[in-house]
Design a protein around this motif. Structure first.
Motif, PDB file in Angstrom:
ATOM      1  N   LEU A 179      26.960   6.916  25.140  1.00 39.29           N
ATOM      2  CA  LEU A 179      27.257   8.542  25.288  1.00 39.29           C
ATOM      3  C   LEU A 179      27.165   8.713  26.715  1.00 39.29           C
ATOM      4  N   LYS A 180      26.278   8.041  27.447  1.00 35.13           N
ATOM      5  CA  LYS A 180      25.851   8.468  28.786  1.00 35.13           C
ATOM      6  C   LYS A 180      26.929   8.397  29.628  1.00 35.13           C
ATOM      7  N   ILE A 181      27.954   7.075  29.468  1.00 30.55           N
ATOM      8  CA  ILE A 181      29.042   7.079  30.403  1.00 30.55           C
ATOM      9  C   ILE A 181      30.211   8.208  29.908  1.00 30.55           C
ATOM     10  N   ASN A 182      30.012   8.677  28.797  1.00 25.38           N
ATOM     11  CA  ASN A 182      31.000   9.566  28.694  1.00 25.38           C
ATOM     12  C   ASN A 182      30.607  10.925  29.000  1.00 25.38           C
ATOM     13  N   GLU A 183      29.642  11.195  29.538  1.00 26.82           N
ATOM     14  CA  GLU A 183      29.158  12.351  30.128  1.00 26.82           C
ATOM     15  C   GLU A 183      30.061  13.019  31.102  1.00 26.82           C
ATOM     16  N   GLN A 184      30.327  14.255  31.117  1.00 24.24           N
ATOM     17  CA  GLN A 184      30.804  14.988  32.317  1.00 24.24           C
ATOM     18  C   GLN A 184      29.959  15.730  33.027  1.00 24.24           C
ATOM     19  N   SER A 185      29.266  15.357  33.943  1.00 26.07           N
ATOM     20  CA  SER A 185      28.076  15.822  34.825  1.00 26.07           C
ATOM     21  C   SER A 185      28.429  17.208  35.268  1.00 26.07           C
ATOM     22  N   ARG A 186      29.849  17.332  35.448  1.00 25.09           N
ATOM     23  CA  ARG A 186      30.144  18.699  36.244  1.00 25.09           C
ATOM     24  C   ARG A 186      30.449  20.001  35.123  1.00 25.09           C
ATOM     25  N   LEU A 187      30.269  19.596  33.922  1.00 20.86           N
ATOM     26  CA  LEU A 187      30.566  20.711  32.944  1.00 20.86           C
ATOM     27  C   LEU A 187      29.403  20.782  31.868  1.00 20.86           C
ATOM     28  N   PHE A 188      28.735  21.730  32.024  1.00 21.38           N
ATOM     29  CA  PHE A 188      27.592  21.776  31.139  1.00 21.38           C
ATOM     30  C   PHE A 188      27.216  23.379  30.651  1.00 21.38           C
ATOM     31  N   LYS A 189      26.133  23.072  29.752  1.00 20.77           N
ATOM     32  CA  LYS A 189      25.508  24.443  29.422  1.00 20.77           C
ATOM     33  C   LYS A 189      24.024  24.284  29.868  1.00 20.77           C
ATOM     34  N   LEU A 190      23.508  25.542  30.119  1.00 21.03           N
ATOM     35  CA  LEU A 190      22.245  25.572  30.717  1.00 21.03           C
ATOM     36  C   LEU A 190      21.130  26.398  29.673  1.00 21.03           C
ATOM     37  N   TYR A 191      20.355  25.766  29.173  1.00 21.44           N
ATOM     38  CA  TYR A 191      19.207  26.302  28.152  1.00 21.44           C
ATOM     39  C   TYR A 191      18.043  26.640  28.788  1.00 21.44           C
ATOM     40  N   LEU A 192      17.299  27.574  28.337  1.00 23.80           N
ATOM     41  CA  LEU A 192      15.969  27.885  28.953  1.00 23.80           C
ATOM     42  C   LEU A 192      15.033  27.230  28.201  1.00 23.80           C
ATOM     43  N   SER A 193      13.853  26.449  28.764  1.00 22.50           N
ATOM     44  CA  SER A 193      13.084  25.772  28.185  1.00 22.50           C
ATOM     45  C   SER A 193      12.179  26.192  26.909  1.00 22.50           C
ATOM     46  N   ASP A 194      12.222  27.684  26.642  1.00 23.06           N
ATOM     47  CA  ASP A 194      11.652  28.221  25.574  1.00 23.06           C
ATOM     48  C   ASP A 194      12.501  29.288  25.151  1.00 23.06           C
ATOM     49  N   CYS A 195      12.619  29.416  23.697  1.00 18.16           N
ATOM     50  CA  CYS A 195      13.469  30.382  23.232  1.00 18.16           C
ATOM     51  C   CYS A 195      13.067  31.799  23.200  1.00 18.16           C
ATOM     52  N   GLY A 196      11.425  31.886  23.284  1.00 13.50           N
ATOM     53  CA  GLY A 196      10.813  33.095  23.315  1.00 13.50           C
ATOM     54  C   GLY A 196      11.244  33.760  24.768  1.00 13.50           C
ATOM     55  N   LEU A 197      10.897  33.144  25.482  1.00 15.45           N
ATOM     56  CA  LEU A 197      11.143  33.340  27.128  1.00 15.45           C
ATOM     57  C   LEU A 197      12.614  33.899  27.455  1.00 15.45           C
ATOM     58  N   LEU A 198      13.567  33.104  26.469  1.00 14.26           N
ATOM     59  CA  LEU A 198      14.888  33.622  26.796  1.00 14.26           C
ATOM     60  C   LEU A 198      15.046  34.939  26.089  1.00 14.26           C
ATOM     61  N   CYS A 199      14.483  35.246  24.890  1.00 15.74           N
ATOM     62  CA  CYS A 199      14.369  36.648  24.266  1.00 15.74           C
ATOM     63  C   CYS A 199      13.943  37.715  25.140  1.00 15.74           C
TER      64      CYS A 199
ATOM     65  N   ILE B  43      20.998  32.726  33.130  1.00 14.96           N
ATOM     66  CA  ILE B  43      20.959  31.871  31.837  1.00 14.96           C
ATOM     67  C   ILE B  43      21.118  32.715  30.843  1.00 14.96           C
ATOM     68  N   PRO B  44      20.742  33.962  30.350  1.00 15.66           N
ATOM     69  CA  PRO B  44      20.796  34.367  29.014  1.00 15.66           C
ATOM     70  C   PRO B  44      22.259  35.018  28.985  1.00 15.66           C
ATOM     71  N   SER B  45      22.706  35.504  30.195  1.00 15.07           N
ATOM     72  CA  SER B  45      24.282  35.946  30.334  1.00 15.07           C
ATOM     73  C   SER B  45      25.271  35.056  29.965  1.00 15.07           C
ATOM     74  N   GLU B  46      24.890  33.668  30.539  1.00 13.86           N
ATOM     75  CA  GLU B  46      26.008  32.725  30.374  1.00 13.86           C
ATOM     76  C   GLU B  46      25.890  32.059  29.025  1.00 13.86           C
ATOM     77  N   LEU B  47      24.708  31.976  28.454  1.00 16.43           N
ATOM     78  CA  LEU B  47      24.708  31.453  27.203  1.00 16.43           C
ATOM     79  C   LEU B  47      25.382  32.564  26.036  1.00 16.43           C
ATOM     80  N   ASP B  48      25.390  33.716  26.235  1.00 12.05           N
ATOM     81  CA  ASP B  48      25.921  34.843  25.672  1.00 12.05           C
ATOM     82  C   ASP B  48      27.426  34.734  25.645  1.00 12.05           C
TER      83      ASP B  48
END
Length: 459
Positions: free
Chosen positions: A295-315, A244-249
């Protein structure tokens, strides 16, 4: 510490036809603490059964699940009688006892006690529940402490928060001294995050090193949960979690399975992604075909970003000492990905579904949310050049999408330029859905006498 979910608990308590309340969310976000604090001030009698610490309590639900049998079993197990209509029964870590979840239907129908359930991995243990108590539970998702709750924990006064809220509402500049202080405070939140133990540790010690120790401990527990509760795909879940961290970067922050394996395919990893989402550990943000209703109908479920539930844990998962560099404002650190994560968790905590938009001829907009009936594009800027936002301009200029405004969250003060509102990072705490909890519609079907008479005359 103050938590906004207390209002949810208050409204539930006042409901004369209350169901069982199920509070779910990731581990270590303060579910048990807030329920206990609420019980102390609202109930004469409080009973807590933690199905991890009290393994033998599961035997209460081994045989018949009728209310009389279970209530008798509870009294016997606790070795005391429970007073009807004045007792709150709290089933903690209920994912460890699926039969207790099934029994909720009969206990709510019986009505002699109030029930609150709590669990951290309900979304990944659902297959073990024989029959869900559909219609007998009110389910609430809980998140780490948001920035406003963090401010209150840090001792920021209601008057000061009200002053900033007034600037937000009126699109007026915040006093420059106050603005700078809140920017500093927001940077602390970015590194400390929203885990209650992390915040308590920072308040007590002011040490980011001590905070890091707490965060590393929580991350270890998350990894232990993967080992204990994932029935299959353990290695896939580990790999996604660690990436997750490297993909967000990465350049566009979208999660690429090629980072795990060149031969990886989403169909083989989909369950692993969903495990992290359902465990409350990760927040997926889906791409949109177009920023239009619905918006729900316009989602592309196969394309997404993945964030961590807490920014402190990401750091804590990122490069060594990154939190110290971020807090000092070191421009060599790419703060963009971490800032996006902060806003993802803030939006999720404010009950917004996470979506973004990216098209080759337009560019990428970080978030697209629905606020009431309005579709609102949002850009997050980490640098000084926050007035450069070609993608946001392009989206707003597409006439058929009918987007009236956009927001740029940045380090600068409040300002308005055409369709763009510039808001300082900390004002994300005020971007919320309208509170409709007290909204009532009183419909009167009385028909005036003269109208009734005119109808009778026509007959």
């Amino acid at each position: 510490m103050y938590r906004k979910i207390t209002k949810v608990l208050e409204n539930w308590y006042k409901d004369p036809n209350k169901k069982a309340l199920l509070i779910t969310g990731a581990r270590q976000i303060g579910k048990t603490y807030i329920i206990k604090e609420f019980a102390k001030s609202h109930y004469k009698n409080f009973v807590e059964i933690n199905f991890i610490h009290n393994q033998e309590a599961k035997y209460i639900f081994e045989k018949n699940l009728d209310a009389e049998t279970i209530c008798t079993g509870l009294s016997t197990f606790l070795d005391r009688s429970l007073e009807p209509h004045k007792t709150l029964v709290f089933f903690d870590e209920i994912q460890e006892c699926p039969n207790a979840r099934t029994a909720i239907k009969f206990l709510v129908e019986d009505g002699r006690y109030d029930f609150i359930e709590s669990g951290s991995l309900l979304g990944v243990n659902y297959k073990h529940v024989k029959s869900f108590p559909v219609g007998f539970e009110t389910i609430v998702n809980m998140y780490p402490m948001d920035f406003e709750e963090f401010c209150i924990a840090m001792g920021i006064s209601d008057d000061l928060l009200a002053n900033i809220k007034d600037c937000y509402d009126n699109k007026s500049e915040v006093n420059i001294f106050i603005h700078k202080k809140f920017i500093e405070l927001f940077k602390i939140y970015v590194t400390v995050g929203g885990m209650p133990d992390s915040i308590k540790t920072y308040i007590r010690t002011k040490s980011l090193v001590k905070v890091d120790e707490i965060q590393k401990s929580i991350l270890t527990q998350y990894r232990d949960d993967i080992s204990q509760y994932s029935e299959r795909d353990k290695n896939k879940i580990y790999k996604i979690f660690d990436e997750i961290p490297s993909e967000l970067d990465a350049k566009n922050r979208r999660f690429h399975l090629s980072s795990i394996s060149k031969t990886a395919r989403l169909i083989n990893y989909e369950d692993a992604f969903m495990w992290l989402k359902n465990a409350g550990v990760a927040l997926p943000c889906y791409s949109l075909n177009a920023p239009v209703h619905p918006l729900k109908i316009n989602e592309q479920s196969r394309l997404f970003k993945l964030y961590l539930s807490d920014c402190g844990l990401l750091c804590a998962m990122s490069l060594k000492d990154i939190k110290f560099l971020l807090f000092r404002g070191d421009v060599s650190v790419n703060m963009g990905s971490i800032l996006e994560n902060v806003f993802a968790q803030e939006l999720a905590a404010h009950q917004f579904e996470l979506r973004y938009f990216n098209k080759h001829n337009i560019g990428e907009v970080d978030f697209i949310i629905q606020l009431g009936g309005e579709i609102l594009p949002i850009e997050i800027k980490s640098g000084k050049d926050f007035t450069a936002h070609a993608s946001l301009n392009n989206v707003l200029n597409v006439k058929e999408w009918k987007l009236n405004r956009g927001i740029v969250f940045c380090e600068g003060n409040v300002r308005q330029e055409g369709k763009i509102t510039y808001l300082p990072w900390y004002m994300i705490m005020f971007l919320k859905h309208e509170d409709l909890s007290e909204f009532k519609v009183d419909f009167n079907f009385d028909i005036p006498e003269d109208v009734l008479k005119s109808i009778k005359k026509k007959k």
